[in-house]
Design a protein around this motif. Structure first.
Motif, PDB file in Angstrom:
ATOM      1  N   ILE A 213      64.335  18.913  91.647  1.00 14.85           N
ATOM      2  CA  ILE A 213      64.976  18.008  92.533  1.00 14.85           C
ATOM      3  C   ILE A 213      65.712  18.694  93.546  1.00 14.85           C
ATOM      4  N   GLN A 214      65.657  18.392  94.732  1.00 20.28           N
ATOM      5  CA  GLN A 214      66.108  19.039  95.825  1.00 20.28           C
ATOM      6  C   GLN A 214      67.787  18.585  96.214  1.00 20.28           C
ATOM      7  N   GLU A 215      67.598  17.089  95.752  1.00 13.53           N
ATOM      8  CA  GLU A 215      69.158  16.595  96.242  1.00 13.53           C
ATOM      9  C   GLU A 215      70.076  16.926  94.866  1.00 13.53           C
ATOM     10  N   SER A 216      71.394  16.911  95.006  1.00 11.31           N
ATOM     11  CA  SER A 216      72.215  17.456  93.998  1.00 11.31           C
ATOM     12  C   SER A 216      72.614  16.142  93.250  1.00 11.31           C
ATOM     13  N   GLN A 217      72.429  15.027  93.949  1.00 11.76           N
ATOM     14  CA  GLN A 217      72.791  13.645  93.200  1.00 11.76           C
ATOM     15  C   GLN A 217      71.994  12.748  93.725  1.00 11.76           C
ATOM     16  N   VAL A 218      71.529  11.694  93.013  1.00 10.17           N
ATOM     17  CA  VAL A 218      70.657  10.822  92.973  1.00 10.17           C
ATOM     18  C   VAL A 218      70.984   9.430  92.510  1.00 10.17           C
ATOM     19  N   THR A 219      71.089   8.439  93.319  1.00 10.82           N
ATOM     20  CA  THR A 219      71.511   7.056  92.741  1.00 10.82           C
ATOM     21  C   THR A 219      69.903   6.270  92.530  1.00 10.82           C
ATOM     22  N   ILE A 220      69.461   5.990  91.312  1.00 12.76           N
ATOM     23  CA  ILE A 220      68.182   5.438  91.358  1.00 12.76           C
ATOM     24  C   ILE A 220      68.435   4.036  90.972  1.00 12.76           C
ATOM     25  N   SER A 221      67.935   3.153  91.718  1.00 11.01           N
ATOM     26  CA  SER A 221      68.324   1.665  91.672  1.00 11.01           C
ATOM     27  C   SER A 221      66.973   0.719  91.566  1.00 11.01           C
ATOM     28  N   TYR A 222      65.765   1.271  90.957  1.00 11.31           N
ATOM     29  CA  TYR A 222      64.534   0.555  90.942  1.00 11.31           C
ATOM     30  C   TYR A 222      64.594  -0.678  89.678  1.00 11.31           C
ATOM     31  N   ALA A 223      64.440  -1.927  90.048  1.00 15.32           N
ATOM     32  CA  ALA A 223      64.408  -2.857  89.079  1.00 15.32           C
ATOM     33  C   ALA A 223      63.319  -2.678  88.167  1.00 15.32           C
ATOM     34  N   ILE A 224      63.610  -3.099  86.938  1.00 14.60           N
ATOM     35  CA  ILE A 224      62.675  -2.794  85.587  1.00 14.60           C
ATOM     36  C   ILE A 224      62.424  -4.159  84.956  1.00 14.60           C
ATOM     37  N   GLY A 225      61.185  -4.139  84.620  1.00 14.95           N
ATOM     38  CA  GLY A 225      60.639  -5.218  84.050  1.00 14.95           C
ATOM     39  C   GLY A 225      59.690  -5.066  82.995  1.00 14.95           C
ATOM     40  N   LYS A 226      59.174  -5.990  82.240  1.00 13.25           N
ATOM     41  CA  LYS A 226      58.070  -5.507  81.243  1.00 13.25           C
ATOM     42  C   LYS A 226      56.804  -5.377  81.892  1.00 13.25           C
ATOM     43  N   ASN A 227      55.926  -4.462  81.295  1.00 15.03           N
ATOM     44  CA  ASN A 227      54.690  -4.124  81.776  1.00 15.03           C
ATOM     45  C   ASN A 227      53.831  -5.012  81.053  1.00 15.03           C
ATOM     46  N   SER A 228      52.930  -5.945  81.875  1.00 12.65           N
ATOM     47  CA  SER A 228      51.879  -6.860  81.365  1.00 12.65           C
ATOM     48  C   SER A 228      50.588  -6.300  81.353  1.00 12.65           C
ATOM     49  N   THR A 229      50.364  -5.184  81.920  1.00 10.32           N
ATOM     50  CA  THR A 229      48.962  -4.790  82.017  1.00 10.32           C
ATOM     51  C   THR A 229      48.432  -4.410  80.679  1.00 10.32           C
ATOM     52  N   GLU A 230      46.833  -4.587  80.562  1.00 12.74           N
ATOM     53  CA  GLU A 230      46.400  -4.519  79.265  1.00 12.74           C
ATOM     54  C   GLU A 230      46.509  -3.069  78.667  1.00 12.74           C
ATOM     55  N   GLY A 231      46.981  -2.673  77.569  1.00  9.03           N
ATOM     56  CA  GLY A 231      46.804  -1.464  77.096  1.00  9.03           C
ATOM     57  C   GLY A 231      48.330  -1.070  77.236  1.00  9.03           C
ATOM     58  N   ARG A 232      49.071  -1.527  78.129  1.00 12.93           N
ATOM     59  CA  ARG A 232      50.499  -1.017  78.161  1.00 12.93           C
ATOM     60  C   ARG A 232      51.407  -1.710  77.553  1.00 12.93           C
ATOM     61  N   ALA A 233      51.386  -2.603  76.346  1.00 10.71           N
ATOM     62  CA  ALA A 233      52.264  -3.470  75.770  1.00 10.71           C
ATOM     63  C   ALA A 233      53.492  -2.566  75.298  1.00 10.71           C
ATOM     64  N   HIS A 234      54.575  -3.264  75.216  1.00  6.87           N
ATOM     65  CA  HIS A 234      55.747  -2.715  74.860  1.00  6.87           C
ATOM     66  C   HIS A 234      56.205  -1.584  75.761  1.00  6.87           C
ATOM     67  N   THR A 235      56.087  -1.338  77.141  1.00  5.05           N
ATOM     68  CA  THR A 235      56.062  -0.455  77.970  1.00  5.05           C
ATOM     69  C   THR A 235      56.895  -1.189  79.138  1.00  5.05           C
ATOM     70  N   MET A 236      57.666  -0.630  79.863  1.00  5.66           N
ATOM     71  CA  MET A 236      58.462  -1.127  81.109  1.00  5.66           C
ATOM     72  C   MET A 236      57.769  -0.545  82.310  1.00  5.66           C
ATOM     73  N   CYS A 237      58.287  -1.122  83.399  1.00  2.00           N
ATOM     74  CA  CYS A 237      57.714  -0.805  84.906  1.00  2.00           C
ATOM     75  C   CYS A 237      58.790  -1.193  85.704  1.00  2.00           C
ATOM     76  N   ILE A 238      58.407  -0.381  87.264  1.00  4.56           N
ATOM     77  CA  ILE A 238      59.458  -0.976  88.135  1.00  4.56           C
ATOM     78  C   ILE A 238      58.837  -1.973  89.111  1.00  4.56           C
ATOM     79  N   GLU A 239      59.782  -2.658  89.467  1.00  5.22           N
ATOM     80  CA  GLU A 239      59.306  -3.793  90.464  1.00  5.22           C
ATOM     81  C   GLU A 239      58.430  -3.468  91.554  1.00  5.22           C
TER      82      GLU A 239
END
Length: 302
Positions: free
Chosen positions: A107-133
């Protein structure tokens, strides 16, 4: 940190009301499945049988969660009143947590603020995982915020890797793993959000560790800092070559930082009660607390 056994349980904080354990990687907090020969609950029962509470399902009141593959600081309340105090701290977002991780790439930056919204993943085969908006199948994304500080660059089994300090400012499921993956720097050894299948065979564990925890309850400030598990002396596959930020000053800054402000409760309630005061808990508050403490046991194993 040696692999877990029923006798091998490290305690990093202990008082009359709380324990903070240094949880092993690949150990579940508890399980109703007979196949699970080792859980944190079994370790606690073995090491502290006198502290087990027969009125609870598992004998101990776990104040929060760590994923199965994540190691590090986990707070355990030793009675109902202490659990209620911890519940209020988590509910009001007054808890401070920091994690250490090895992530893929430099990672080239010394500090990073990560602000992706997170929701449940409804894709088949990905139950119980999360994903970004914005990704396919992302349901009900919620605002999520993580602060990342780069500590070192190096190699893990010959591949470029960064050692980072992660501070989650929200508490979404799998937040740190999802955020690191979305940044293009997945956690080393993460089989769910990491590299394609077959590319994570070298690490013996997922390289995510709950390093620091502070829970400022009304009666006491529960504070614990666990040992750093990501050192060349403990894992010869990890070879750091460039120091960007020493860890010790960051630890000192974590300890010195004021607790996050509690959520606004209206006029006259902006300040928490003085330490060591414990107002009587109403029946509604008690019910809410017990519901909160039991909710995580209903979630699928991670």
């Amino acid at each position: 940190m040696e692999p877990g056994s029923v006798e091998n349980l490290s305690i990093v904080y202990r008082s009359h009301d709380f324990l903070v354990v240094n949880k092993h990687w690949d150990v579940r907090i508890d399980s109703k499945t007979w196949r699970e020969t080792l859980t944190l609950q079994k370790q606690l029962r073995h090491c502290f049988p006198e502290l087990a509470d027969p009125d609870t399902c598992y004998g101990f009141r776990f104040c929060h969660q760590l994923d199965f593959s994540t190691s590090g600081a986990l707070c355990v309340a030793l009675n109902k009143a202490a659990a209620g105090d911890a519940y209020r701290c988590f509910k009001e977002r007054r808890v401070t947590k920091a994690y250490l991780a090895l992530v893929r790439g430099h990672i080239q930056e010394s500090q990073v603020t990560i602000s992706y919204a997170i929701g449940k993943n409804s894709t088949e085969g990905r139950a119980h995982t999360m994903c970004i908006e914005g990704t396919q199948g992302c349901e009900n994304p919620k605002p999520s915020l993580t602060e990342l500080v780069v500590l070192e660059h190096g190699l893990y089994a010959g591949d470029p890797v960064s050692k980072v300090l992660l501070k989650p400012l929200t508490g979404r499921t799998h937040q740190l793993r999802v955020h690191c993956g979305a940044l293009g720097h997945p956690v080393v050894g993460d089989l769910t959000y990491g590299q394609p299948a077959g590319r994570e065979s070298q690490p013996f564990r997922m390289m995510l560790h709950a390093f620091y925890l502070r829970v400022p309850t009304r009666a006491e400030c529960v504070e614990a800092c666990t040992p750093d598990p990501f050192l060349p002396a403990l894992d010869t596959c990890w070879s750091p070559h460039t120091l960007l930020q020493p860890l010790d000053p960051l630890i000192q800054a974590l300890r010195a930082a004021p607790d996050p402000n509690p959520m606004d409760e209206g006029p006259g309630h902006s300040q928490p009660p003085p330490p060591c005061t414990k107002p009587l808990e109403t029946e509604a508050q008690s019910t809410s607390c017990l519901q909160w403490l039991s909710e995580w046991t209903l979630e699928p194993d991670k």
